[in-house]
Design an enzyme around this catalytic site. Sequence first.
Site, PDB file in Angstrom:
ATOM      1  N   ARG A 121     -17.553  -1.088   6.969  1.00 16.85           N
ATOM      2  CA  ARG A 121     -18.585  -1.459   6.303  1.00 16.85           C
ATOM      3  C   ARG A 121     -19.138  -2.504   7.267  1.00 16.85           C
ATOM      4  O   ARG A 121     -20.554  -2.948   6.917  1.00 16.85           O
ATOM      5  CB  ARG A 121     -18.463  -2.191   5.005  1.00 16.85           C
ATOM      6  CG  ARG A 121     -18.769  -1.084   3.696  1.00 16.85           C
ATOM      7  CD  ARG A 121     -18.334  -1.892   2.421  1.00 16.85           C
ATOM      8  NE  ARG A 121     -17.161  -2.449   2.307  1.00 16.85           N
ATOM      9  CZ  ARG A 121     -16.719  -3.719   2.605  1.00 16.85           C
ATOM     10  NH1 ARG A 121     -17.754  -4.557   2.658  1.00 16.85           N
ATOM     11  NH2 ARG A 121     -15.582  -4.240   2.513  1.00 16.85           N
ATOM     12  N   CYS A 142      -7.397  -2.486   8.750  1.00 13.92           N
ATOM     13  CA  CYS A 142      -6.096  -2.497   8.143  1.00 13.92           C
ATOM     14  C   CYS A 142      -5.457  -0.910   7.798  1.00 13.92           C
ATOM     15  O   CYS A 142      -4.488  -0.716   8.134  1.00 13.92           O
ATOM     16  CB  CYS A 142      -6.047  -3.102   6.690  1.00 13.92           C
ATOM     17  SG  CYS A 142      -6.244  -4.962   6.876  1.00 13.92           S
ATOM     18  N   HIS A 154      -1.327  -5.501   1.678  1.00 18.49           N
ATOM     19  CA  HIS A 154      -2.634  -6.284   1.361  1.00 18.49           C
ATOM     20  C   HIS A 154      -2.005  -7.529   0.570  1.00 18.49           C
ATOM     21  O   HIS A 154      -1.673  -7.554  -0.281  1.00 18.49           O
ATOM     22  CB  HIS A 154      -3.570  -5.646   0.839  1.00 18.49           C
ATOM     23  CG  HIS A 154      -4.618  -5.111   1.822  1.00 18.49           C
ATOM     24  ND1 HIS A 154      -4.847  -3.721   2.009  1.00 18.49           N
ATOM     25  CD2 HIS A 154      -5.408  -5.720   2.874  1.00 18.49           C
ATOM     26  CE1 HIS A 154      -5.547  -3.417   2.807  1.00 18.49           C
ATOM     27  NE2 HIS A 154      -6.066  -4.665   3.466  1.00 18.49           N
ATOM     28  N   GLU A 181       0.923  -1.292   0.025  1.00 13.91           N
ATOM     29  CA  GLU A 181       0.007   0.066   0.085  1.00 13.91           C
ATOM     30  C   GLU A 181       1.031   1.348   0.010  1.00 13.91           C
ATOM     31  O   GLU A 181       1.923   1.172   0.611  1.00 13.91           O
ATOM     32  CB  GLU A 181      -1.006   0.032   1.269  1.00 13.91           C
ATOM     33  CG  GLU A 181      -2.051  -1.117   1.046  1.00 13.91           C
ATOM     34  CD  GLU A 181      -2.858  -1.061   0.354  1.00 13.91           C
ATOM     35  OE1 GLU A 181      -3.221   0.061  -0.315  1.00 13.91           O
ATOM     36  OE2 GLU A 181      -3.709  -2.096   0.247  1.00 13.91           O
TER      37      GLU A 181
END
Length: 194
Positions: free
Chosen positions: A84, A137, A159, A74
Site C-alpha cells: 500500500r 513483514c 507482530h 502470526e
Amino acid sequence: MRVLLTGFEPFGNSSLNPSGEIVKAIKADNIIGAVLPVVFGQSSEMLKDLIDLHKPDAVVCLGQGEGRHAITPERIAVNLDDARIADNAGNMPTDQLIVDSGPAAYFSTLPVKEMVNAMKSAGVPAAVSMSAGTFVCNHLFYALQHHLVGSTVRSGFIHVPLMDQQRFEFSGLPSMPLAQMVAGVQACLKLLSA
Ligand code: PCA
C-alpha cells in the site's frame, strides 16, 4: 538452543520501530539479534544469509503491526507482495508472487498458541493472528518459511503493537510500553528453549 531474533528499522512516517527496539533490548548469549531494512528482497536475503551463517535452532522475526492491541504471533505467511506504501527503497510491488513456484501459504512452525498463553500468563496482552498482511513483514515471513522447508529449525513471525513513544505519530492507534513488549517476547523465547 540458539535463536536468531530479528526486528525492523523504522519505515513509513515513523522515526521508531518497536520491533527493532525489542531486539536491541534483549541481550543473551544464546540470542543472535539483527535489525533488518524494511525493503522487499533485501530483508529476506539478509535473513537467509544470517540463518546460513549462524545456523540457529529457531528463528523469530518481529515486526510493527500498527493498529494491534496485543502481541500477535502470526499463523500463516502468504505468497503475495501487495504494498500500500513504498518500502524504504521506494519499491511498491503489487499483486506479485514472492516465490514463483511456491505454495500459496506456509504455516508458522513456532508454537503460536503456547506463546500466546505464555505471554498472557506474564500479564502481556497477546493473541494469535491469521494474517501478517502483504507488505514487507509477510514477505520476510514467507521467505523464511520457504528457506527452512524440510529443516528442523522452528521459525515464524510475531507482530507487535506500536510503542508508547509513537503515539504522537499515530494518533488514536493503540500502543504498549516497550518494557511490556520485551517481557512478552522474552516469554516466547523462554518457551522455545524449555
Ligand atoms: N512492519 C511492516 C514492515 C516492517 C514492520 O515493522 C509490516 O507489517 O509489513
